[in-house]
Structure formats: structure tokens, C-alpha cells
Design a protein around this motif. Structure first.
Motif, PDB file in Angstrom:
ATOM      1  N   UNK A 156      -8.385  19.825  14.201  1.00  0.00           N
ATOM      2  CA  UNK A 156      -9.025  18.548  13.887  1.00  0.00           C
ATOM      3  C   UNK A 156      -9.032  18.285  12.388  1.00  0.00           C
ATOM      4  N   UNK A 157      -9.100  16.990  12.041  1.00  0.00           N
ATOM      5  CA  UNK A 157      -9.227  16.577  10.644  1.00  0.00           C
ATOM      6  C   UNK A 157     -10.513  15.773  10.507  1.00  0.00           C
ATOM      7  N   UNK A 158     -11.298  16.095   9.482  1.00  0.00           N
ATOM      8  CA  UNK A 158     -12.523  15.356   9.183  1.00  0.00           C
ATOM      9  C   UNK A 158     -12.256  14.476   7.966  1.00  0.00           C
ATOM     10  N   UNK A 159     -12.459  13.181   8.142  1.00  0.00           N
ATOM     11  CA  UNK A 159     -12.242  12.212   7.078  1.00  0.00           C
ATOM     12  C   UNK A 159     -13.583  11.600   6.696  1.00  0.00           C
ATOM     13  N   UNK A 160     -13.986  11.791   5.456  1.00  0.00           N
ATOM     14  CA  UNK A 160     -15.257  11.253   4.971  1.00  0.00           C
ATOM     15  C   UNK A 160     -15.020   9.884   4.344  1.00  0.00           C
ATOM     16  N   UNK A 161     -15.659   8.856   4.912  1.00  0.00           N
ATOM     17  CA  UNK A 161     -15.515   7.510   4.390  1.00  0.00           C
ATOM     18  C   UNK A 161     -14.675   6.627   5.290  1.00  0.00           C
ATOM     19  N   UNK A 162     -14.829   5.307   5.104  1.00  0.00           N
ATOM     20  CA  UNK A 162     -14.076   4.353   5.922  1.00  0.00           C
ATOM     21  C   UNK A 162     -13.653   3.142   5.099  1.00  0.00           C
TER      22      UNK A 162
ATOM     23  N   UNK B 136      -9.622   5.455   2.774  1.00  0.00           N
ATOM     24  CA  UNK B 136      -9.765   6.120   4.070  1.00  0.00           C
ATOM     25  C   UNK B 136      -8.879   5.469   5.127  1.00  0.00           C
ATOM     26  N   UNK B 137      -8.750   4.163   5.086  1.00  0.00           N
ATOM     27  CA  UNK B 137      -7.912   3.461   6.060  1.00  0.00           C
ATOM     28  C   UNK B 137      -6.464   3.940   5.958  1.00  0.00           C
ATOM     29  N   UNK B 138      -5.963   4.058   4.729  1.00  0.00           N
ATOM     30  CA  UNK B 138      -4.584   4.508   4.531  1.00  0.00           C
ATOM     31  C   UNK B 138      -4.409   5.952   4.988  1.00  0.00           C
ATOM     32  N   UNK B 139      -5.360   6.799   4.656  1.00  0.00           N
ATOM     33  CA  UNK B 139      -5.279   8.213   5.030  1.00  0.00           C
ATOM     34  C   UNK B 139      -5.342   8.372   6.545  1.00  0.00           C
ATOM     35  N   UNK B 140      -6.210   7.600   7.196  1.00  0.00           N
ATOM     36  CA  UNK B 140      -6.326   7.667   8.653  1.00  0.00           C
ATOM     37  C   UNK B 140      -5.008   7.303   9.325  1.00  0.00           C
ATOM     38  N   UNK B 141      -4.369   6.251   8.846  1.00  0.00           N
ATOM     39  CA  UNK B 141      -3.081   5.834   9.407  1.00  0.00           C
ATOM     40  C   UNK B 141      -2.029   6.916   9.182  1.00  0.00           C
TER      41      UNK B 141
ATOM     42  N   UNK C 203       0.846  -1.195   0.000  1.00  0.00           N
ATOM     43  CA  UNK C 203       0.000   0.000   0.000  1.00  0.00           C
ATOM     44  C   UNK C 203       0.879   1.241   0.000  1.00  0.00           C
ATOM     45  N   UNK C 204       0.706   2.081  -1.015  1.00  0.00           N
ATOM     46  CA  UNK C 204       1.454   3.331  -1.119  1.00  0.00           C
ATOM     47  C   UNK C 204       0.567   4.548  -0.876  1.00  0.00           C
ATOM     48  N   UNK C 205      -0.707   4.321  -0.561  1.00  0.00           N
ATOM     49  CA  UNK C 205      -1.648   5.432  -0.392  1.00  0.00           C
ATOM     50  C   UNK C 205      -1.272   6.348   0.771  1.00  0.00           C
ATOM     51  N   UNK C 206      -0.887   5.763   1.900  1.00  0.00           N
ATOM     52  CA  UNK C 206      -0.580   6.573   3.081  1.00  0.00           C
ATOM     53  C   UNK C 206       0.595   7.505   2.800  1.00  0.00           C
ATOM     54  N   UNK C 207       1.675   6.946   2.274  1.00  0.00           N
ATOM     55  CA  UNK C 207       2.858   7.743   1.944  1.00  0.00           C
ATOM     56  C   UNK C 207       2.517   8.803   0.906  1.00  0.00           C
ATOM     57  N   UNK C 208       1.815   8.403  -0.153  1.00  0.00           N
ATOM     58  CA  UNK C 208       1.482   9.339  -1.216  1.00  0.00           C
ATOM     59  C   UNK C 208       0.610  10.485  -0.737  1.00  0.00           C
TER      60      UNK C 208
END
Length: 214
Positions: free
Chosen positions: A126-132, A136-141, A104-109
Motif C-alpha cells: 500500500x501507499x499512503x498519500x498525505x494531502x489532497x 497530491x492529485x498528480x502523485x495519485x494519478x 502538469x509535469x508533477x506526475x512524470x517527475x
């Protein structure tokens, strides 16, 4: 060209027309004079197992995954690296000697793009993240690992967010019901849309930004 055998890769999704990956990869293939082709691959969820299994037979070096395949592809890989395992999603499958490696390269990217193209910093608020889903999992991490102390994950189902939080080990994340998404923006320094809403061919994202700081 580099004189070698043509390298094939692509992006799988359903739909896949929205993806800019083919254009980006073709540009760099031409710039670097690589004998290769990067192909959009529209694959429905029900056909994903046979599509992934066919990659080595068709001579593909690998594929990227987009909506809705990032979680579905995990059991189809022969090996998963620690990054993908922690995130719980795979956005890249590499074929090596017939073995399917998931990563998974999404988090780094995501975090590198944010750093390079904005003035955002974790202490900003705060950060609001839409979706799960998988993205979204990569972005949350990525956000959690970079110091975000208040991550509000907005989704239609509580169970999916709870699963995301527990499986990734997030400490400062909370669930917000989808019908409270406008209120979740109060005091937020960053809003990230990780849903399919707003994509080409999908409904628009209905979100009132009035609560964001001016």
C-alpha cells in the motif's frame, strides 16, 4: 550565452522561499549557456489573476506553480492540455505568442524520481498519500497509472478526497481521516507527504512511523 534575447521565467507560490527551482534552473541556464533568468515570485492567492495575466506583458516565457496555486491557476489559462485536465492541477504555464498554455509535469517527475532513486515497485504494498491538493492529485494519478492497488489518501476533509478520486478516475484509492494517519501506515510500502507540513516556515509534520514495516 546563446546570443538571443534574455528569457525570463520563474516560480509562483505563497510562500515561495522553500522552492529549490530557482537554484536548479539557474544551474542549468549557466551549464547550457542560455541567456535567461529564473526568478522566485511570491504571489498571494488574491493577486494570482493579475500576476498570471501580466506574464506576456512582462516578457515571461512561462512560470512554474507551487502551493497554493496549482488548482487556482486553471481558469486563468487560455488552454489546458489533457494531462493537466485529468489531474485537475497545473504546475507549468507556458507563454506562446501571448497565449497561456497550462500543463502538469508533477506526475512524470514524481514517478521518474522514485524509479531512479529507490527500489520501490507497485507490488511492494500500500501507499499512503498525505494531502489532497494540486501536488497530491498528480502523485495519485502517477501511482495509480503505475499499478498501485491500495492508495490511502489521508486528508482533513472527505469531500476533497472524494472529488480527487472521482475527477481523476482512480479505482483503488480510499479516504483516511487525518486523525487516523498513524494507523494508515500499517503495512504501507511507501509514504508520500504532499502537504505543506514540514516545509520551511510551516509547522512540522506530526506522524508516528512505528506502524511501518521494519
Amino acid at each position: 550565452m546563446d546570443g538571443g534575447q534574455t528569457r525570463f521565467a520563474g516560480v509562483m507560490g505563497w510562500p515561495v522561499e522553500h522552492s529549490k527551482s530557482p537554484r536548479l534552473h539557474r544551474f542549468w541556464l549557466e551549464q547550457l549557456k542560455v541567456d535567461g533568468a529564473y526568478i522566485p515570485l511570491p504571489v498571494s492567492p488574491g493577486r494570482l489573476p493579475e500576476a498570471i495575466a501580466g506574464l506576456p506583458l512582462l516578457g515571461f516565457r512561462g512560470v512554474n506553480l507551487t502551493i497554493p496555486h496549482k488548482e487556482l491557476v486553471i481558469p486563468l489559462c487560455d488552454k489546458i492540455d489533457e494531462t493537466a485536465r485529468r489531474i485537475g492541477a497545473v504546475n507549468t504555464v507556458v507563454v506562446e505568442d501571448g497565449v497561456l498554455h497550462g500543463t502538469n509535469t508533477d506526475a512524470f517527475g514524481f514517478i521518474e524520481n522514485l524509479r531512479q532513486n529507490s527500489s520501490w515497485t507497485a507490488p511492494a504494498g500500500a501507499v499512503v498519500l498525505l494531502g489532497a491538493g494540486g501536488a497530491a492529485r498528480a502523485i495519485a494519478v502517477a501511482l495509480s497509472d503505475n499499478g498501485v492497488q491500495d492508495l490511502r489518501i489521508v486528508n482533513r476533509t472527505r469531500e476533497r478526497v472524494q472529488s480527487l478520486i472521482q475527477s481523476t478516475g482512480l479505482k483503488n484509492a480510499s479516504f483516511v481521516p487525518w486523525n487516523e494517519r498513524d494507523q494508515a501506515l500499517d503495512g504501507a510500502a511507501l509514504v508520500v507527504n504532499a502537504t505543506s507540513l514540514g516545509m520551511q516556515g510551516s509547522p512540522n509534520l506530526d506522524l508516528n512511523l512505528a506502524a511501518l514495516p521494519k
